[in-house]
Design a protein around this motif. Structure first.
Motif, PDB file in Angstrom:
ATOM      1  N   THR A  26     -16.300 110.543  -7.713  1.00  0.00           N
ATOM      2  CA  THR A  26     -16.341 109.200  -8.308  1.00  0.00           C
ATOM      3  C   THR A  26     -15.132 108.889  -9.201  1.00  0.00           C
ATOM      4  N   PRO A  27     -14.761 109.788 -10.128  1.00  0.00           N
ATOM      5  CA  PRO A  27     -13.597 109.455 -10.968  1.00  0.00           C
ATOM      6  C   PRO A  27     -12.326 109.277 -10.147  1.00  0.00           C
ATOM      7  N   ILE A  28     -12.189 110.121  -9.109  1.00  0.00           N
ATOM      8  CA  ILE A  28     -10.990 110.036  -8.268  1.00  0.00           C
ATOM      9  C   ILE A  28     -11.018 108.771  -7.441  1.00  0.00           C
ATOM     10  N   MET A  29     -12.223 108.364  -7.059  1.00  0.00           N
ATOM     11  CA  MET A  29     -12.377 107.119  -6.319  1.00  0.00           C
ATOM     12  C   MET A  29     -11.863 105.957  -7.170  1.00  0.00           C
ATOM     13  N   LEU A  30     -12.217 105.980  -8.443  1.00  0.00           N
ATOM     14  CA  LEU A  30     -11.758 104.917  -9.350  1.00  0.00           C
ATOM     15  C   LEU A  30     -10.232 104.920  -9.434  1.00  0.00           C
ATOM     16  N   LEU A  31      -9.682 106.118  -9.641  1.00  0.00           N
ATOM     17  CA  LEU A  31      -8.230 106.258  -9.705  1.00  0.00           C
ATOM     18  C   LEU A  31      -7.571 105.694  -8.452  1.00  0.00           C
ATOM     19  N   ASN A  32      -8.138 106.042  -7.313  1.00  0.00           N
ATOM     20  CA  ASN A  32      -7.576 105.596  -6.046  1.00  0.00           C
ATOM     21  C   ASN A  32      -7.703 104.097  -5.853  1.00  0.00           C
ATOM     22  N   LEU A  33      -8.846 103.550  -6.254  1.00  0.00           N
ATOM     23  CA  LEU A  33      -9.028 102.096  -6.135  1.00  0.00           C
ATOM     24  C   LEU A  33      -7.977 101.377  -6.966  1.00  0.00           C
ATOM     25  N   VAL A  34      -7.809 101.846  -8.215  1.00  0.00           N
ATOM     26  CA  VAL A  34      -6.829 101.203  -9.086  1.00  0.00           C
ATOM     27  C   VAL A  34      -5.434 101.316  -8.473  1.00  0.00           C
ATOM     28  N   TYR A  35      -5.097 102.536  -8.004  1.00  0.00           N
ATOM     29  CA  TYR A  35      -3.782 102.729  -7.398  1.00  0.00           C
ATOM     30  C   TYR A  35      -3.593 101.794  -6.207  1.00  0.00           C
ATOM     31  N   THR A  36      -4.620 101.720  -5.349  1.00  0.00           N
ATOM     32  CA  THR A  36      -4.498 100.901  -4.144  1.00  0.00           C
ATOM     33  C   THR A  36      -4.361  99.431  -4.491  1.00  0.00           C
ATOM     34  N   ILE A  37      -5.144  98.979  -5.481  1.00  0.00           N
ATOM     35  CA  ILE A  37      -5.056  97.564  -5.874  1.00  0.00           C
ATOM     36  C   ILE A  37      -3.645  97.256  -6.377  1.00  0.00           C
ATOM     37  N   VAL A  38      -3.151  98.115  -7.278  1.00  0.00           N
ATOM     38  CA  VAL A  38      -1.818  97.878  -7.835  1.00  0.00           C
ATOM     39  C   VAL A  38      -0.763  97.931  -6.729  1.00  0.00           C
ATOM     40  N   ASP A  39      -0.887  98.950  -5.875  1.00  0.00           N
ATOM     41  CA  ASP A  39       0.070  99.120  -4.792  1.00  0.00           C
ATOM     42  C   ASP A  39       0.030  97.923  -3.849  1.00  0.00           C
ATOM     43  N   ASN A  40      -1.172  97.440  -3.576  1.00  0.00           N
ATOM     44  CA  ASN A  40      -1.340  96.344  -2.640  1.00  0.00           C
ATOM     45  C   ASN A  40      -0.717  95.061  -3.167  1.00  0.00           C
ATOM     46  N   PHE A  41      -0.901  94.804  -4.468  1.00  0.00           N
ATOM     47  CA  PHE A  41      -0.404  93.501  -4.897  1.00  0.00           C
ATOM     48  C   PHE A  41       1.049  93.538  -5.351  1.00  0.00           C
ATOM     49  N   THR A  42       1.644  94.740  -5.392  1.00  0.00           N
ATOM     50  CA  THR A  42       3.084  94.765  -5.618  1.00  0.00           C
ATOM     51  C   THR A  42       3.830  95.098  -4.334  1.00  0.00           C
ATOM     52  N   ASP A  43       3.101  95.132  -3.227  1.00  0.00           N
ATOM     53  CA  ASP A  43       3.704  95.515  -1.951  1.00  0.00           C
ATOM     54  C   ASP A  43       4.781  94.513  -1.520  1.00  0.00           C
ATOM     55  N   THR A  44       5.803  95.038  -0.874  1.00  0.00           N
ATOM     56  CA  THR A  44       6.895  94.155  -0.463  1.00  0.00           C
ATOM     57  C   THR A  44       6.479  93.201   0.649  1.00  0.00           C
ATOM     58  N   GLY A  45       5.348  93.497   1.308  1.00  0.00           N
ATOM     59  CA  GLY A  45       4.897  92.609   2.359  1.00  0.00           C
ATOM     60  C   GLY A  45       3.994  91.494   1.842  1.00  0.00           C
ATOM     61  N   ASN A  46       3.645  91.588   0.555  1.00  0.00           N
ATOM     62  CA  ASN A  46       2.739  90.625  -0.044  1.00  0.00           C
ATOM     63  C   ASN A  46       3.429  89.260  -0.203  1.00  0.00           C
ATOM     64  N   LYS A  47       2.787  88.205   0.307  1.00  0.00           N
ATOM     65  CA  LYS A  47       3.473  86.910   0.359  1.00  0.00           C
ATOM     66  C   LYS A  47       3.810  86.346  -1.010  1.00  0.00           C
ATOM     67  N   VAL A  48       2.886  86.529  -1.976  1.00  0.00           N
ATOM     68  CA  VAL A  48       3.177  86.026  -3.317  1.00  0.00           C
ATOM     69  C   VAL A  48       4.398  86.729  -3.877  1.00  0.00           C
ATOM     70  N   MET A  49       4.447  88.053  -3.664  1.00  0.00           N
ATOM     71  CA  MET A  49       5.559  88.822  -4.200  1.00  0.00           C
ATOM     72  C   MET A  49       6.876  88.452  -3.511  1.00  0.00           C
ATOM     73  N   VAL A  50       6.795  88.180  -2.217  1.00  0.00           N
ATOM     74  CA  VAL A  50       7.990  87.735  -1.500  1.00  0.00           C
ATOM     75  C   VAL A  50       8.506  86.442  -2.120  1.00  0.00           C
ATOM     76  N   GLN A  51       7.551  85.532  -2.391  1.00  0.00           N
ATOM     77  CA  GLN A  51       7.930  84.256  -3.000  1.00  0.00           C
ATOM     78  C   GLN A  51       8.533  84.460  -4.395  1.00  0.00           C
ATOM     79  N   VAL A  52       7.895  85.344  -5.172  1.00  0.00           N
ATOM     80  CA  VAL A  52       8.414  85.634  -6.512  1.00  0.00           C
ATOM     81  C   VAL A  52       9.836  86.173  -6.423  1.00  0.00           C
TER      82      VAL A  52
END
Lengths: 302, 323
Positions: A230-256
């Motif tokens: 469970t604790p690692i799951m939380l860590l991974n979720l947070v990592y994935t969320i952060v990674d996902n929304f700073t991803d270079t393929g993310n349209k908002v980030m491309v626009q930014v």
């Protein structure tokens, strides 16, 4: 005697503070200061000159532009957040699954691991974009050439589903998922490593005891592996969320980034802050859910 | 006592049945596992093979449907043209110097900070650690514009303004844009590295340090001579991650480097524009170019991975990243 012990504790606490001093300085100058500046950029027009930059107060103008006048930002934002909401769980489940596979002891494990860690090395979605379009073109040429054009697998799937009479929204959802499976599999690298480390930190005695008590592998997965992770799951979720929304393929980030390159810092500050606040809410919900799960599990490791 | 005898045989046959069933389940699991492994390996390896084969193909066989992975005619032309177009050697050297220097800086600073968090108690420790988590969560794009401006007119955090007549220094297009934050544990994903080190040090026994302290060894000497040798797995993990993340960085590199020679990822990002400008529209669509360019950019991290792979997988097992 008492005096000496006191001085040791104080000395140790100062030593500890000494060790973290680099971070304190870095936090002030390379995080807090730029963070504050970027907040001020939201309410100002930023003009960069040769000597420095100038701020002209504009009030809510930037925010209003980004939310009301910019034609693409709102749609991009909604799309990015929806993608985040379904992709993150899929990535985490995939990563857990892969980690469990390569955590098992079997012959050839070393080679398999080396292969499964490839996504960590090629963790750039820029390269992935090129590879993907390339591989798609390649497999189309490699034998799936149908008279007059090429048929992708999801096209065939779409036909199948349409013929079976499902609603078009549902079909669209399914084909979106299958289309991005390749992509999502490639984005499991770091999460897989974190899970692998977590799996190996679970004491084997737990599994042995439960096997003696007659638990099946399936049961021990749900009763031992998952709760322990469970604790690692939380860590991974947070990592994935952060990674996902700073991803270079993310349209908002491309626009930014596009606007950053054109030195429209007021707009980009407004855009990235709006986006960040939405993600912060998502993160808080995740934290809240995990706090509840932990409470139910009766443990408080984190 | 026939009944007991009877139940004994019954039990034995039951046991035999159970053994057979277990073996069957084992075989099914074995098959399933390898089906998954092979399918996934295909997914991970095929794009690389495809990229490699396309980039060493003669352009004539790219659109030949009878060619699958193994080209009929080899040609290194696309690769050599891409080396020239991307200014590959200059760009690779620049990216390498960024990645190596900031990785070294991050290793020094983040391991120290992680050690401080794991071993000592001081006021505000928990608050500080929350701030570390904050640096992980806040996206770099949010602070990137102001970071860029601060580097363009760098005044050493205001110290320079105390010196009369001193002009701010422009640090853009230098490796300092990456090294300076890393040196203060706030560089690219430094928060993650602090976290990894902290978790690793938490798992080490305290006895050695206490013994060293009783023998009169100072904190820094203890750290250098006792802790660092024990923490080799954590150092290897962080080195590989840091190198790869710096190598693959797009956002900061795009903002900090605006000159003629730019780091790998910004250069690759402009591939389409570069192709169109320098080689005309027909080259823009050439698949050999589009395979050769990313292949060139992933070779260095791939080579590093092949050499450190063994230590890396071992270090993950032993570092206990997550405690």
């Amino acid at each position: 005697m008492k005096h000496r012990r006191m001085s040791l504790t104080t000395r140790l606490s100062w030593t500890g503070f000494g060790f973290v001093t680099p971070f304190v300085i870095g936090f002030l100058f390379f995080f807090l200061k730029p963070l504050w500046q970027s907040i001020t950029f939201i309410f100002n027009k930023v003009d960069v000159t040769l000597e420095g930059y100038q701020l002209t107060f504009t009030g809510w103008e930037n925010l209003e532009y980004v939310l009301r006048k910019d034609a693409t930002f709102s749609t991009n934002l909604i799309e990015s957040v929806t993608n985040l909401l379904w992709q993150v769980p899929v990535i985490v489940v995939f990563a857990l699954f892969f980690a469990i596979i390569i955590n098992q002891k079997f012959r050839g494990r070393v080679v398999v691991r080396a292969v499964f860690f490839l996504p960590v090395i090629i963790a750039s979605s820029l390269v992935m974009d090129i590879i993907r379009s390339d591989a798609a073109a390649g497999s189309a040429l490699a034998g799936e050439v149908v008279a007059g054009g090429t048929v992708s697998q999801s096209d065939a799937l779409q036909d199948l589903l349409t013929n079976s009479g499902l609603s078009s929204d549902f079909i669209k959802a399914i084909t979106t998922v299958t289309d991005s499976l390749f992509d999502l599999t490639w984005r499991t690298g770091v999460q897989m490593i974190i899970f692998l480390a977590g799996l190996q930190s679970i004491p084997t005695t737990l599994y042995e005891a439960s096997a003696i008590e007659g638990a099946t592998a399936w049961e021990s997965f749900w009763k031992i592996t998952l709760p322990m992770l469970t604790p690692i799951m939380l860590l991974n979720l947070v990592y994935t969320i952060v990674d996902n929304f700073t991803d270079t393929g993310n349209k908002v980030m491309v626009q930014v980034m596009d606007n950053n390159r054109l030195v429209r810092y007021g707009w980009t500050a407004a855009m990235s802050w709006i986006y960040f606040l939405i993600i912060a809410v998502v993160l808080m919900v995740v934290f809240f859910i995990f706090r509840m799960i932990e409470r139910n599990n009766g443990r408080s490791k984190y | 006592m026939p009944s007991i005898f009877n139940s004994e045989t019954k039990r034995r046959s039951l046991r035999n049945k159970k053994v057979i069933r277990d073996r069957a389940i084992g075989a099914v699991i074995w098959v399933l596992r390898w089906v998954f492994i092979l399918a996934l390996s295909y997914l991970f390896v095929y794009p690389l093979l495809f990229m490699l084969s396309t980039s060493i193909m003669d352009p004539s066989s790219v659109n030949d449907p009878s060619v699958i992975l193994i080209p009929k005619k080899f040609s290194l032309q696309s690769i050599s043209e891409m080396v020239e177009l991307l200014k590959y050697w200059d760009s690779a050297l620049l990216t390498l110097s960024i990645a190596v220097s900031s990785t070294l800086a991050a290793l020094v600073s983040c391991s120290m900070v992680g050690y401080g968090f794991s071993r000592f108690d001081f006021k505000g420790k928990n608050l500080l650690f929350i701030l570390v988590v904050l640096t992980i969560i806040v996206p770099p794009q949010t602070i990137l514009p102001s970071m860029t401006l601060n580097f363009q007119f760098f005044d050493f955090g205001g110290i320079l303004s105390l010196v009369p007549g001193a002009q701010p220094v422009n640090l853009l297009n230098t490796v300092w844009t990456f090294v300076l934050p890393s040196l203060f544990a706030t560089g690219l994903r430094s928060g993650v590295f602090i976290f990894i080190f902290r978790q690793f040090f938490l798992g080490l026994p305290k006895d050695l340090e206490e013994a060293a302290r009783i023998d009169g060894c100072g904190a820094i000497r203890t750290y250098v001579q006792i802790i660092i040798p024990l923490a080799v797995p954590a150092f290897i993990t962080v080195t590989l991650f840091s190198f790869i993340w710096h190598w693959n960085d797009l956002y900061s590199s795009t903002m900090y480097f605006t000159g003629d020679v730019r780091p790998m990822m910004p250069t690759l990002n402009d591939l389409d524009a570069l192709l169109q400008r320098n080689m005309g529209t027909s080259a823009y669509a050439a698949r050999t170019y589009k395979a050769a360019a990313p292949l060139l950019t992933i070779i260095p991290p791939l080579v590093l991975y092949i050499f450190t792979q063994k230590y890396f997988t071992e270090s993950i097992e032993r570092s206990g990243i997550v405690g």
